[in-house]
Design a protein around this motif. Sequence first.
Motif, PDB file in Angstrom:
ATOM      1  N   PHE A  63     -30.648 -59.057 -77.610  1.00  0.00           N
ATOM      2  CA  PHE A  63     -29.864 -58.183 -78.474  1.00  0.00           C
ATOM      3  C   PHE A  63     -28.452 -58.738 -78.639  1.00  0.00           C
ATOM      4  CE2 PHE A  63     -27.667 -54.398 -79.880  1.00  0.00           C
ATOM      5  CZ  PHE A  63     -28.626 -53.713 -80.599  1.00  0.00           C
TER       6      PHE A  63
ATOM      7  N   LEU B  85     -35.456 -53.817 -71.991  1.00  0.00           N
ATOM      8  CA  LEU B  85     -34.507 -54.067 -73.058  1.00  0.00           C
ATOM      9  C   LEU B  85     -34.863 -55.339 -73.786  1.00  0.00           C
ATOM     10  CD1 LEU B  85     -31.171 -53.463 -71.200  1.00  0.00           C
ATOM     11  CD2 LEU B  85     -32.343 -51.910 -72.739  1.00  0.00           C
TER      12      LEU B  85
ATOM     13  N   GLU C  16     -24.250 -44.263 -82.277  1.00  0.00           N
ATOM     14  CA  GLU C  16     -25.542 -43.683 -81.926  1.00  0.00           C
ATOM     15  C   GLU C  16     -26.680 -44.619 -82.337  1.00  0.00           C
ATOM     16  OE1 GLU C  16     -22.998 -41.905 -83.165  1.00  0.00           O
ATOM     17  OE2 GLU C  16     -22.642 -40.816 -81.295  1.00  0.00           O
TER      18      GLU C  16
ATOM     19  N   THR D 238     -30.859 -48.105 -80.500  1.00  0.00           N
ATOM     20  CA  THR D 238     -31.583 -49.347 -80.774  1.00  0.00           C
ATOM     21  C   THR D 238     -31.645 -50.222 -79.528  1.00  0.00           C
ATOM     22  OG1 THR D 238     -30.796 -49.288 -83.056  1.00  0.00           O
ATOM     23  CG2 THR D 238     -31.687 -51.366 -82.287  1.00  0.00           C
ATOM     24  N   PHE D 239     -30.534 -50.325 -78.837  1.00  0.00           N
ATOM     25  CA  PHE D 239     -30.446 -51.228 -77.697  1.00  0.00           C
ATOM     26  C   PHE D 239     -31.074 -50.636 -76.434  1.00  0.00           C
ATOM     27  CE2 PHE D 239     -27.682 -52.758 -74.085  1.00  0.00           C
ATOM     28  CZ  PHE D 239     -28.340 -53.964 -73.936  1.00  0.00           C
ATOM     29  N   ASP D 240     -30.750 -49.406 -76.112  1.00  0.00           N
ATOM     30  CA  ASP D 240     -31.205 -48.822 -74.854  1.00  0.00           C
ATOM     31  C   ASP D 240     -31.580 -47.350 -75.041  1.00  0.00           C
ATOM     32  OD1 ASP D 240     -31.728 -48.115 -72.284  1.00  0.00           O
ATOM     33  OD2 ASP D 240     -29.850 -48.853 -71.441  1.00  0.00           O
TER      34      ASP D 240
ATOM     35  N   LEU E 147     -33.862 -55.406 -85.261  1.00  0.00           N
ATOM     36  CA  LEU E 147     -33.549 -55.236 -83.848  1.00  0.00           C
ATOM     37  C   LEU E 147     -34.434 -54.187 -83.189  1.00  0.00           C
ATOM     38  CD1 LEU E 147     -29.677 -55.484 -83.968  1.00  0.00           C
ATOM     39  CD2 LEU E 147     -31.286 -57.147 -83.043  1.00  0.00           C
TER      40      LEU E 147
ATOM     41  N   LEU F  94     -26.431 -47.862 -82.574  1.00  0.00           N
ATOM     42  CA  LEU F  94     -26.380 -49.002 -81.651  1.00  0.00           C
ATOM     43  C   LEU F  94     -27.095 -48.682 -80.346  1.00  0.00           C
ATOM     44  CD1 LEU F  94     -25.341 -51.653 -80.369  1.00  0.00           C
ATOM     45  CD2 LEU F  94     -23.156 -50.553 -80.019  1.00  0.00           C
ATOM     46  N   ILE F  95     -26.753 -47.552 -79.728  1.00  0.00           N
ATOM     47  CA  ILE F  95     -27.304 -47.312 -78.391  1.00  0.00           C
ATOM     48  C   ILE F  95     -28.782 -46.932 -78.438  1.00  0.00           C
ATOM     49  CG2 ILE F  95     -26.630 -44.900 -78.102  1.00  0.00           C
ATOM     50  CD1 ILE F  95     -25.820 -45.921 -75.186  1.00  0.00           C
TER      51      ILE F  95
ATOM     52  N   THR G 167     -33.562 -45.497 -73.490  1.00  0.00           N
ATOM     53  CA  THR G 167     -33.664 -44.711 -72.254  1.00  0.00           C
ATOM     54  C   THR G 167     -32.319 -44.094 -71.895  1.00  0.00           C
ATOM     55  OG1 THR G 167     -35.297 -46.285 -71.472  1.00  0.00           O
ATOM     56  CG2 THR G 167     -34.401 -44.764 -69.857  1.00  0.00           C
ATOM     57  N   MET G 168     -31.263 -44.898 -71.960  1.00  0.00           N
ATOM     58  CA  MET G 168     -29.952 -44.345 -71.653  1.00  0.00           C
ATOM     59  C   MET G 168     -29.585 -43.269 -72.672  1.00  0.00           C
ATOM     60  SD  MET G 168     -26.147 -46.027 -71.542  1.00  0.00           S
ATOM     61  CE  MET G 168     -24.753 -44.893 -71.477  1.00  0.00           C
TER      62      MET G 168
END
Lengths: 284, 247
Positions: free
Chosen positions: B88, B84, A154, A159-161, A36, A156-157, A163-164
């Motif tokens: 996902f 993004l 931690e 990896t996914f986003d 991912l 998850l986020i 920037t946030m």
Amino acid sequence: MEFIQDLMNYGFLQKALFTSIMVGILCGVIGCFIILRGMALMGDAISHAVLPGVAISFMLGINYFYGAVVMGLLTAIGIGYISQNSRVKSDSSIGIVFSAFFALGVLLITKASTAIDLTQILFGNVLSVRTSDMWLTLIIGAIVLLIVILFYKEFLITTFDPTMAQAYGLPVRFIHYVIMILLTLVTVASLQTVGVILVVAMLITPASTAYLLTNRLSTMIFLSAFFGALSAVIGLYFSSEYNLSSGAVIVLATTSIFILAFIFSPKQGILWRMIREKKNKASI
Amino acid sequence: MGKALTVDHLHVSYYGKEVIKDVSFSINTGKLVGIIGPNGAGKSTIMKATLGLIPKDKGNVRILEKPLKAVRKKIAYVPQRNNLDWDFPINVIDTVLLGTYPHLGLMRRPNAKQKEWAFQCLKEVGMEDFSKQQIGELSGGQQQRVFLARALAQKAELFFLDEPFVGIDVSSETTIIKILKNLCDKGKTVLVVHHDLTKVEDYFDELILLNKELVEYGPVQQVFKAETISQAYQANLSILKKVGVSM
Ligand SMILES: Nc1ncnc2c1ncn2[C@@H]1O[C@H](COP(=O)(O)OP(=O)(O)OP(=O)(O)O)[C@@H](O)[C@H]1O
Ligand SMILES: [Mg+2]
């Protein structure tokens, strides 16, 4: 079932079974984050780059684990350093660093000692797992799984986003290196079972199979771990019954499961897609 | 009334090219502030620099009268383009739920209360029917609304929205502006990068007019005037008349 009887009778088979299941689970779990994050190549790089570490450990007379972990981390840092401090793209810097480490490893192993069997490191031999290897795998497994469970949110986020994650103050870079460390640990734990060359398949194929089947990260991780473990058992069976290379058989088992998912997955599979298209055409 | 954001002599550059030059302003809490200016004016850059996502060359930023580090979790940010992976494995409601993470602390998982709150935020932007959809299966405007819902879920004091209305239909835009005005009535501060000059007077309390340097900052009536706007956009007056700038 002869295999089950052998399993009851022979301690080495039990160790092999336990170790390979553990490796399947670990590769499945970490593999999800690796694919991912688009770091499939990184997994390949680290697994090849641990080779000189193994050689140096043998020369120094210490457990191969230590040298391998140090080399794996040096690779991760080296690759990050080159791609951040030059315009060389990250896939190229991965290629530069890991082939250099691998070449060094081949020289060191062939020169340094005849006690190490190069083919065994390259391709793995699950039937030669010693008790100490089994414990090592178990300890690595416990550490890796514990960290993933505790910091799932931690991971998850970031990896996914990312920037946030960065905006609200998570140490994104640090977490990247934590995942690199986990990847290195898992790779080293897999050396005995599948070998350097094929570790990457254990990392990527079960995770990609799971990716075809679900839209939830947590489900993906469980499925991926399950496919990893299942492939390990299938691989062990064939390699002990027919005296085949364990790494190769395990990898082909993961590939077979992947192909099944690729064809039959309800959402992504090509079979249902073809049926849906036929239906659409018919209704027009 | 306290200060929401104070920017003091800020300079930012990319690879030696200065794109924000000596910008200073100070915004009170409870304001809905528009940031306008031509393409490449540095609107996105100034948001990223105040959030610490890119380094600044010089200058000082204080948020809620504190340094950024102390208030990071009180800020919600919706970037102009979300880089993004739209494939996902995450669905809409779980994406909104990410907004509750900053306040959960390490090792804690969202529970039923947070899930309920995330669903409420999704409802506010009118996307509750899509809660189980994978995020890549939405239209561009729907995705934008989901990320607004996630920002709402952050229960922030300060909102940074970079062109949130791009690709959003008129009725959703009206709903969202209502939500934002509502937030400001509750004392939150909202900064919005905005392109459509026709709506500026209806939407915002204050304007930041930017073109690398600060052209002007103040109440809308004061900033949204022909000379100031044409100075920033270097456009002629007849175009501005069409979009309703008062002469
Ligand atoms: N990553 C980057 N690297 C180099 N230069 C950049 C980068 N991002 C922006 N710039 C430059 O900085 C200037 C300001 O960019 P910025 O994205 O802040 O503009 P903007 O006001 O948000 O424009 P738009 O209305 O098109 O969104 C531009 O001239 C752009 O070329
Ligand atoms: Mg912009």
